[in-house]
Every structure is written in structure tokens, then in C-alpha cells.
Design a protein around this motif. Structure first.
Motif, PDB file in Angstrom:
ATOM      1  N   PHE A   1       0.882  -1.232   0.033  1.00 34.49           N
ATOM      2  CA  PHE A   1      -0.085  -0.015   0.077  1.00 34.49           C
ATOM      3  C   PHE A   1       0.905   1.368  -0.120  1.00 34.49           C
ATOM      4  N   ILE A   2       2.213   1.174   0.054  1.00 33.96           N
ATOM      5  CA  ILE A   2       3.137   2.354   0.266  1.00 33.96           C
ATOM      6  C   ILE A   2       3.955   2.660  -1.330  1.00 33.96           C
ATOM      7  N   GLY A   3       4.792   1.442  -1.530  1.00 35.17           N
ATOM      8  CA  GLY A   3       5.534   1.888  -2.716  1.00 35.17           C
ATOM      9  C   GLY A   3       5.648   1.131  -3.859  1.00 35.17           C
ATOM     10  N   THR A   4       4.272   0.463  -4.263  1.00 31.11           N
ATOM     11  CA  THR A   4       4.190  -0.136  -5.553  1.00 31.11           C
ATOM     12  C   THR A   4       3.975   0.620  -6.913  1.00 31.11           C
ATOM     13  N   PHE A   5       4.777   0.500  -7.622  1.00 33.90           N
ATOM     14  CA  PHE A   5       4.490   1.315  -8.746  1.00 33.90           C
ATOM     15  C   PHE A   5       4.184   0.557 -10.104  1.00 33.90           C
ATOM     16  N   SER A   6       4.427  -0.868  -9.819  1.00 31.97           N
ATOM     17  CA  SER A   6       4.327  -1.751 -10.947  1.00 31.97           C
ATOM     18  C   SER A   6       2.825  -2.512 -11.019  1.00 31.97           C
ATOM     19  N   ASN A   7       2.678  -2.951 -11.851  1.00 31.28           N
ATOM     20  CA  ASN A   7       1.577  -3.936 -12.036  1.00 31.28           C
ATOM     21  C   ASN A   7       0.215  -3.245 -11.517  1.00 31.28           C
ATOM     22  N   ARG A   8       0.120  -1.683 -11.598  1.00 32.49           N
ATOM     23  CA  ARG A   8      -1.191  -0.903 -11.176  1.00 32.49           C
ATOM     24  C   ARG A   8      -2.245  -1.379 -11.703  1.00 32.49           C
ATOM     25  N   CYS A   9      -2.650  -1.577 -12.942  1.00 30.29           N
ATOM     26  CA  CYS A   9      -3.754  -2.006 -13.522  1.00 30.29           C
ATOM     27  C   CYS A   9      -4.214  -3.269 -13.158  1.00 30.29           C
ATOM     28  N   SER A  10      -3.169  -4.205 -12.831  1.00 27.29           N
ATOM     29  CA  SER A  10      -3.387  -5.621 -12.340  1.00 27.29           C
ATOM     30  C   SER A  10      -4.080  -5.445 -10.887  1.00 27.29           C
ATOM     31  N   PHE A  11      -3.431  -4.750 -10.233  1.00 25.90           N
ATOM     32  CA  PHE A  11      -4.056  -4.645  -8.890  1.00 25.90           C
ATOM     33  C   PHE A  11      -5.354  -3.830  -9.041  1.00 25.90           C
ATOM     34  N   GLY A  12      -5.737  -3.069  -9.768  1.00 27.88           N
ATOM     35  CA  GLY A  12      -6.725  -2.091  -9.705  1.00 27.88           C
ATOM     36  C   GLY A  12      -7.826  -3.003 -10.221  1.00 27.88           C
ATOM     37  N   PHE A  13      -7.820  -3.905 -11.381  1.00 26.60           N
ATOM     38  CA  PHE A  13      -8.705  -4.797 -11.741  1.00 26.60           C
ATOM     39  C   PHE A  13      -9.000  -5.836 -10.625  1.00 26.60           C
ATOM     40  N   ALA A  14      -8.058  -6.388  -9.970  1.00 23.61           N
ATOM     41  CA  ALA A  14      -8.220  -7.256  -8.783  1.00 23.61           C
ATOM     42  C   ALA A  14      -9.035  -6.560  -7.651  1.00 23.61           C
TER      43      ALA A  14
ATOM     44  N   HIS B   1       5.077  10.698   1.665  1.00 25.57           N
ATOM     45  CA  HIS B   1       6.158  11.440   1.460  1.00 25.57           C
ATOM     46  C   HIS B   1       7.452  10.973   2.077  1.00 25.57           C
ATOM     47  N   TYR B   2       7.232  10.335   3.300  1.00 23.71           N
ATOM     48  CA  TYR B   2       8.523   9.764   4.002  1.00 23.71           C
ATOM     49  C   TYR B   2       8.881   8.733   3.220  1.00 23.71           C
ATOM     50  N   HIS B   3       8.153   7.872   2.770  1.00 22.75           N
ATOM     51  CA  HIS B   3       8.682   6.578   1.989  1.00 22.75           C
ATOM     52  C   HIS B   3       8.822   6.661   0.686  1.00 22.75           C
ATOM     53  N   ASN B   4       8.341   7.462  -0.122  1.00 23.68           N
ATOM     54  CA  ASN B   4       8.576   7.778  -1.659  1.00 23.68           C
ATOM     55  C   ASN B   4       8.918   8.913  -2.170  1.00 23.68           C
ATOM     56  N   ASN B   5       9.816   9.708  -1.065  1.00 24.17           N
ATOM     57  CA  ASN B   5      10.310  10.916  -1.706  1.00 24.17           C
ATOM     58  C   ASN B   5      11.493  10.578  -2.625  1.00 24.17           C
ATOM     59  N   PRO B   6      11.372  11.091  -3.817  1.00 21.90           N
ATOM     60  CA  PRO B   6      12.245  10.625  -5.077  1.00 21.90           C
ATOM     61  C   PRO B   6      13.793  11.137  -4.672  1.00 21.90           C
ATOM     62  N   VAL B   7      13.849  12.145  -3.849  1.00 20.57           N
ATOM     63  CA  VAL B   7      15.510  12.453  -3.557  1.00 20.57           C
ATOM     64  C   VAL B   7      15.897  11.785  -2.325  1.00 20.57           C
ATOM     65  N   LEU B   8      15.013  11.047  -1.436  1.00 19.35           N
ATOM     66  CA  LEU B   8      15.295  10.122  -0.614  1.00 19.35           C
ATOM     67  C   LEU B   8      15.717   8.960  -1.183  1.00 19.35           C
ATOM     68  N   VAL B   9      14.716   8.249  -1.987  1.00 20.27           N
ATOM     69  CA  VAL B   9      14.872   6.908  -2.418  1.00 20.27           C
ATOM     70  C   VAL B   9      15.889   7.069  -3.268  1.00 20.27           C
ATOM     71  N   THR B  10      16.242   8.111  -4.129  1.00 21.15           N
ATOM     72  CA  THR B  10      17.468   7.917  -5.055  1.00 21.15           C
ATOM     73  C   THR B  10      18.780   8.038  -4.030  1.00 21.15           C
ATOM     74  N   PHE B  11      18.842   8.770  -3.214  1.00 17.59           N
ATOM     75  CA  PHE B  11      19.854   8.840  -2.112  1.00 17.59           C
ATOM     76  C   PHE B  11      20.222   7.603  -1.721  1.00 17.59           C
TER      77      PHE B  11
ATOM     78  N   PRO C   1       0.661   5.468  -6.797  1.00 16.20           N
ATOM     79  CA  PRO C   1       1.190   4.272  -6.351  1.00 16.20           C
ATOM     80  C   PRO C   1      -0.151   3.406  -6.645  1.00 16.20           C
ATOM     81  N   SER C   2       0.072   2.034  -6.617  1.00 15.18           N
ATOM     82  CA  SER C   2      -0.925   1.034  -6.861  1.00 15.18           C
ATOM     83  C   SER C   2      -2.465   1.222  -5.863  1.00 15.18           C
ATOM     84  N   ARG C   3      -2.238   1.937  -4.896  1.00 17.07           N
ATOM     85  CA  ARG C   3      -3.127   2.030  -3.632  1.00 17.07           C
ATOM     86  C   ARG C   3      -4.162   3.222  -4.352  1.00 17.07           C
ATOM     87  N   MET C   4      -3.590   4.147  -4.672  1.00 13.39           N
ATOM     88  CA  MET C   4      -4.525   5.354  -5.357  1.00 13.39           C
ATOM     89  C   MET C   4      -5.331   4.899  -6.608  1.00 13.39           C
ATOM     90  N   ILE C   5      -4.594   4.070  -7.565  1.00  9.71           N
ATOM     91  CA  ILE C   5      -5.065   3.722  -8.685  1.00  9.71           C
ATOM     92  C   ILE C   5      -6.377   2.577  -8.337  1.00  9.71           C
TER      93      ILE C   5
END
Length: 674
Positions: A70-83, A535-545, A252-256
Motif C-alpha cells: 500500500f506504500i511503494g508499489t508502482f508496477s502492475n498498477r492496472c492488475s491490482f486495480g482490476f483485482a 512523503h516519508y517513504h516515496n520521496n524521490p530525493v530520499l529514495v535516489t539517495f 501508487p497502486s493504492r491510489m489507482i
């Protein structure tokens, strides 16, 4: 959705199903639990416990299965949405509460709702678990078989009784086709997963997730921040006013999944309401015909004829107002569903930039526990707010529709247009006069009671009074008029608050309460908590760092983690973490002897004086070696006391190993960073 007594009045040709979907839901728990156990057996736990020593043959198996990140999934978003969309009809049943026993105490309903939700979640758990598992071959086979079973049973149930228990033909088809569509999509998805897994086993194709991270868009976002900003791009009217696609941002998959489930649930609720309204209108027209027959059979038919005509007009008005208000409420609710995504992206980008001005001051540092609980309940609350917002908005729009129809349209149809126009003109004139007097007060204050501009370039006059005596007389004589005007302003405020509160009841991305009372808006608190967790778990700067740190340090210990193994692709030989920690500890303390006194003691009687003596010895030894012409000789075993505790992740020993004979550490070597 319908009351039990109303269902008994339905058509006599309603068929009796041999396939009970509620019973199948209960029976599906057994294969669901079996699939969960199989996937749990394939998973291995990263952290071993005492139980692994007793059951060493399991080798850490029976790990925790994750249905959906529910936090950091950005793949298979359509599949999870249909599920998620496949369970839309069950969510509506939970929302309506039709499965509740009749004579159930009110206090026990909360527990029944909880049990019903857990049962539905467990029954549909294999859909998500088979999609998210790392064992694609087994997951695709089990998921395909389980989805195929649900698809066949649902199709047979619809084919056996297409009219269902509704108020018209093919009701079951109309209600169930979204779930069938989602199940059919999942069948294709699991088949695709099976083919890819077979290809990967035959070394014909490499899984993309093994070499390329799934958070590429976050790295692109950081690159865009580091580039020199370019001029403003030409954007279309749609991009300026409605939405502009951002390639460096992914929902994220949660929002979709939440938005898809909200749309499916809204569709089912609207169909239920439409069928119910059609049934009620048919009943009203049937009663109208019976009343006409009774009046025609009586001797006073002419006396009651106007009553019949008025009843026909009222039914037409109700039907027309209901239809237009339903369309307006549906369009508004659908707009809110997509507007949620727009607001989510806008708020996340503001938080990434460090801007919190759009949030109340008390929520600039929210409670971590409340934020975690908020993201867990966000999806369910968002769907409930959308559905309840649709009902409330529909009712309010119907009320305004009746006021407009009986206040304007109905009199015009009965040759009272002049009276309507006269009333509208008087009301508009009164409103214009009041607004004009308010504007006049502002103009007089600007021209006569403010001092001139300090500089000719100033756009406004300074807030400094001029002609104070005239101002006091002006305020005195308008005091009595403003009391009467304040009554109208108060009513206007009440009217606007009611309209905006009802209109925005489905939107939890903004509060409908006044400033200072946001804590009573539980939906808004849930939205803010969800934003902070993302924001704390998916911040692009933090994840890239973190990505750069893991690549630079070569942390092989994280390769077994399903979330971060994609960041470490180095083929360097493994080194014992315990040995690395000991050497780093010794080297750091040799270069920084003062840290010995600051180390956390464990269960040893290690006095501060002893630490000071050891620190002094180490300091003098290093200074002597630095003053000498030679290199630092290899020291002997140095008892430096207990190291950091196990809670810090560092191995604790009372002593550290000696340096090897060669090579030795030199004073010029940089200290190991803390």
C-alpha cells in the motif's frame, strides 16, 4: 440494498438459484487458505527466530505473504486495480449491510461488519497474493485456477438467473458485468505471467525487475531537479486548467485501485438506485390509475378531476427532478474521483519541495502512529465518502430542484409568469441595492478616509486613517444600518457554508470545517496522514539517495530483501558483517580516541576512569607515531570495552582483534565515517 419486505413484492417469475454465491463465498475460504499456505511456504523469512532452531528443516520458510504493498508499489498498477474492482459487488453488499441478521443488537453490528470484511478479504486474498509473489510460476498457476473458478461460478449464476432479485430483466447481468470484466482481465494477466515465467525458466527472456529498478521515474525527477530550469513551455488549455501529464510522477497502486473500486461501487449503487426509482415510479403510476378508476366510477368525478391532474403533474415533476439531480450527482462524484488524483499529485509535490503552507499548522508534525493508521484506512474511507457524498448530494439537489420547479417552472406553466418575473425582479433589485451600498462604503473609505500614497508607484494607499472626525461620524450613522445588513450577511454565510459543506462532503483532501477545528474532520486527518506516509517513504530525493548509498557501499546484505535487492547488483565477494564491523569499529576508535568515553556500556562494570585511561593511551600512541618518521606500527590487541549494543546493529565484544602483520593502517588514512 433493498429491504426484505420489498423483495417479497417482486415479480413472481423470479427464479430460484441452485448456485448460492453467498455459500460459495464461504466455501472459497478453504482453497484461499490453501493458496496462502503454499505461497507462505515458498517465502523465506529474512530474520530467523528461536523456532527455526527447532524446525531447522523448514529453513526459514512460511514467511509472511504480502497481498498488496500500500506504500511503494508502482508496477502492475492496472492488475491490482482490476483485482480490487473484482470485489466491487461484495463491497457494496458490505456497505449496504444486507447480510446482517434482522434481530441483531446495535452494539454487535460493528463486530459483524468486521467479521464480514475479514471474510471477504480472505476470500479475495489469493488474487493479490498471486500477483505480488516473487514466485511467478507457482503464483500464476494458482491465481489462474482460483480466478477461473470464480469466473465460472459467477457466469453460471448469471446464466441460470439473469433477472436476479431486482426489479427488471437482466438485472444480474447489469450488476455483475464489472466483476466479470475484472476476472476476465485477471485470467489474461495470470496467463501472461505464466508465459513469462516459462520463458524465464528456459532462459529465453530475463525478468525486467532483476536488473532495472521499478522506481525509474523517481530518478528522473531528481535529474530534472538538478538540471538548469528552462523557459515556460507552451501548454494547451486542457493542460493549464485541468491536468498535465508528468512523466516523472507515478501514482501508487493504492491510489489507482481506490479510484477504480470507487468507480465500480458508484456504478453498482447508481444502478441499484435507478432500478429502485423505476420501481417506485411504476407503483405511483399504478396507484394513480387506480385512483382515476375510483373517481370515474363515483358520482363526483368532476369534483375530483383537478386532484387527479395535480397528482399527474406532481409525479412528472418528481420524476424529472430525480433524473436531472441523479445525473448531476453522478457527474460530480465521477469528477471528484479523478480530482482526488490531481490533488494527491499536487500535495505530494508540495511536500517534496518542503512546502507545508497548505496544511494546518497543527499538522506540520503529525503523530507517526496516527499516520500509519491513516494510510491503512484511507482506501476504505475514500470509497465510503464517495458513496455517501453521492447520496447526500443527490438528495440536496432534489430539494433545490423542487424549489426551482415549484417556484418558477410550475407557476409559468399555469400562466403566472408575470408574478414570477415580478418576484424575481424585486429580489434581484434588493440584492443589487445591498451590494451597491456595501461597495459605496468601500469607495468612500478609499477616497476620504485613507491618506495619500507614499510613492506614485504604489498600487494601494497605506493603511493610515485620514479625516478622523468625519470617519467617526460616518461609522456612527452607518452603525444602525449595518446591524440590519449583518443579519443578511449572517444568513448568507450560513447558506454558503451549507452549500459548500454538502457539495464537498465527498472530498477528504480538504476540510469543510473552519480553521482551528480541523481535528474534528476525521476524513481530512486521514488524508494528511496518508500524504505524510507516502512523503516519508516515496520521496524521490530520499529514495535516489538511498539507491546511491547502497550502490556505493555495496551492501550485499540487502540482496535478499524483495524491496531493495534491485539496487545492489555488484558481484563483489561476500565479507562477514561481523568481521567488517569489528575492523571498522577498531579503525574509527584509533582515529578518534575520544569516542571511547562516549560509547554505550553494556552489562560490564566498566568505569569511566578506565575508559579515559585507554583513550589517553591510544591518543599518546598515535601522536608518537605521527611524530616519528616511520609508519604506524601494527598495534597489539587493545581492550577497548564493550561496543555498541545489539539494538544499534553492531556486534558487541569486550575486545577487538589485532591488526594483521601487513598492511598496517597509517595515520594518513581517513577515519571511517560514523
Amino acid at each position: 440494498m433493498y429491504p426484505i419486505d420489498m423483495r417479497s413484492q417482486q415479480r413472481n417469475d423470479t427464479c430460484n438459484k441452485s448456485l448460492d454465491m453467498d455459500l460459495f463465498l464461504h466455501c472459497s475460504l478453504a482453497p484461499a487458505v490453501f493458496i496462502i499456505l503454499v505461497l507462505s511456504f515458498l517465502e523465506r523469512r529474512l530474520n530467523r527466530r528461536w523456532i527455526d532452531a527447532k524446525f531447522y528443516l523448514l529453513n526459514g520458510r512460511f514467511g509472511i505473504v504480502i497481498p498488496l504493498d500500500f506504500i511503494g508499489t508502482f508496477s502492475n498498477r492496472c492488475s491490482f486495480g482490476f483485482a480490487i474492482g473484482a470485489i466491487a459487488n461484495k463491497v457494496v453488499i458490505l456497505f449496504s449491510g444486507d447480510y446482517l441478521p434482522v434481530h441483531l443488537p446495535t452494539w454487535a453490528k460493528a463486530f459483524v461488519f468486521l467479521i464480514g470484511g475479514i471474510e471477504v478479504g480472505l476470500s479475495y486474498y489469493p488474487f493479490f497474493a498471486c500477483l505480488s509473489t516473487d514466485f511467478k510460476l507457482i503464483g500464476s498457476i494458482l491465481g489462474f485456477l482460483y480466478t477461473l473458478t470464480w469466473f465460472i461460478i459467477t457466469s453460471l449464476s448469471i446464466a441460470e438467473c439473469p433477472q436476479g432479485k431486482g426489479f427488471g430483466e437482466y438485472d444480474e447481468v447489469i450488476f455483475q458485468w464489472p466483476s466479470l470484466l475484472c476476472l476476465f482481465f485477471l485470467l489474461g494477466r495470470f496467463a501472461h505471467m505464466f508465459v513469462k515465467a516459462i520463458w524465464a525458466q528456459l532462459k529465453l527472456q530475463t525478468e525486467p525487475g532483476e536488473h532495472f529498478p521499478q522506481h525509474i521515474h523517481q530518478a528522473e525527477h531528481v535529474r530534472r531537479l538538478l538540471r538548469k530550469p528552462v523557459g515556460h513551455e507552451q501548454r494547451s488549455c486542457f493542460q493549464q486548467k485541468i491536468y498535465q501529464w508528468d512523466p516523472c510522477f507515478k501514482f501508487p497502486s493504492r491510489m489507482i485501485g481506490t479510484c477504480m473500486l470507487a468507480l465500480f461501487c458508484l456504478y453498482i449503487v447508481v444502478i441499484f438506485e435507478f432500478k429502485f426509482a423505476i420501481y417506485m415510479f411504476q407503483m405511483l403510476k399504478m396507484w394513480e390509475r387506480k385512483l382515476e378508476n375510483l373517481i370515474a366510477a363515483s358520482n363526483d368525478s368532476q369534483k375530483y378531476a383537478p386532484l387527479v391532474i395535480q397528482l399527474e403533474e406532481s409525479i412528472c415533476i418528481v420524476e424529472g427532478v430525480w433524473f436531472f439531480s441523479m445525473v448531476a450527482a453522478i457527474l460530480t462524484s465521477i469528477t471528484y474521483v479523478f480530482h482526488i488524483l490531481v490533488c494527491y499529485r499536487k500535495h505530494m509535490k508540495r511536500l517534496w519541495a518542503g512546502e507545508k503552507s497548505f496544511l494546518p499548522v497543527k499538522y506540520h508534525n503529525p503523530s507517526p502512529s496516527e499516520c500509519v493508521a491513516a494510510i491503512a484506512r484511507y482506501s476504505g474511507w475514500q470509497i465510503a465518502y464517495i458513496l455517501w457524498g453521492y447520496f447526500i448530494l443527490h438528495i440536496v439537489l432534489m430539494i433545490f430542484g423542487f424549489i426551482f420547479t415549484y417556484g418558477i417552472v410550475y407557476p409559468i406553466q399555469h400562466n403566472q409568469a408575470l408574478k414570477v418575473v415580478k418576484g424575481l425582479v424585486i429580489s434581484a433589485l434588493t440584492f443589487v441595492v445591498v451590494i451597491s451600498l456595501m461597495v459605496l462604503q468601500i469607495r468612500i473609505a478609499s477616497k476620504y478616509f485613507l491618506q495619500p500614497k507614499i510613492s506614485p508607484e504604489d498600487k494601494k494607499k497605506p493603511l493610515a486613517l485620514n479625516n478622523r472626525k468625519a470617519f467617526h461620524n460616518f461609522s456612527y450613522f452607518l452603525f444602525f444600518y449595518n446591524v440590519i445588513l449583518g443579519v443578511g450577511a449572517c444568513l448568507y454565510r450560513f447558506f454558503c457554508s451549507c452549500i459548500l459543506g454538502i457539495w464537498l462532503i465527498a472530498r477528504i483532501d480538504r476540510t469543510i470545517l473552519q480553521r482551528g477545528y480541523e481535528a474534528y474532520d476525521m476524513g481530512y486527518k486521514t488524508w494528511i496522514g496518508m500524504l505524510y506516509v507516502d512523503h516519508y517513504h516515496n520521496n524521490p530525493v530520499l529514495v535516489t539517495f538511498c539507491h546511491m548509498l547502497l550502490n556505493g557501499r555495496g551492501e550485499q546484505m540487502l540482496q535478499g530483501s524483495p524491496s531493495y535487492h534491485i539496487f545492489t547488483s555488484s558481484a563483489a565477494p561476500r565479507v562477514s558483517n561481523k568481521a567488517r564491523t569489528r575492523w571498522q569499529l577498531l579503525y574509527t576508535l584509533l582515529r578518534n580516541p575520544g569516542l571511547i568515553t562516549l560509547r554505550k556500556p553494556k552489562e560490564f562494570d566498566f568505569s569511566l576512569d578506565s575508559k579515559m585511561i585507554q583513550a589517553s593511551v591510544l591518543t599518546s600512541r598515535i601522536q608518537n607515531e605521527q611524530e616519528g618518521p616511520g609508519q604506524l606500527s601494527c598495534p597489539l590487541l587493545v581492550d577497548i570495552g564493550p561496543s555498541f549494543s545489539e539494538s544499534h546493529g553492531v556486534y558487541s565484544e569486550t575486545s577487538v582483534p589485532v591488526f594483521p602483520a601487513s598492511p598496517c593502517l597509517t595515520p594518513e588514512s581517513p577515519a571511517f565515517p560514523l
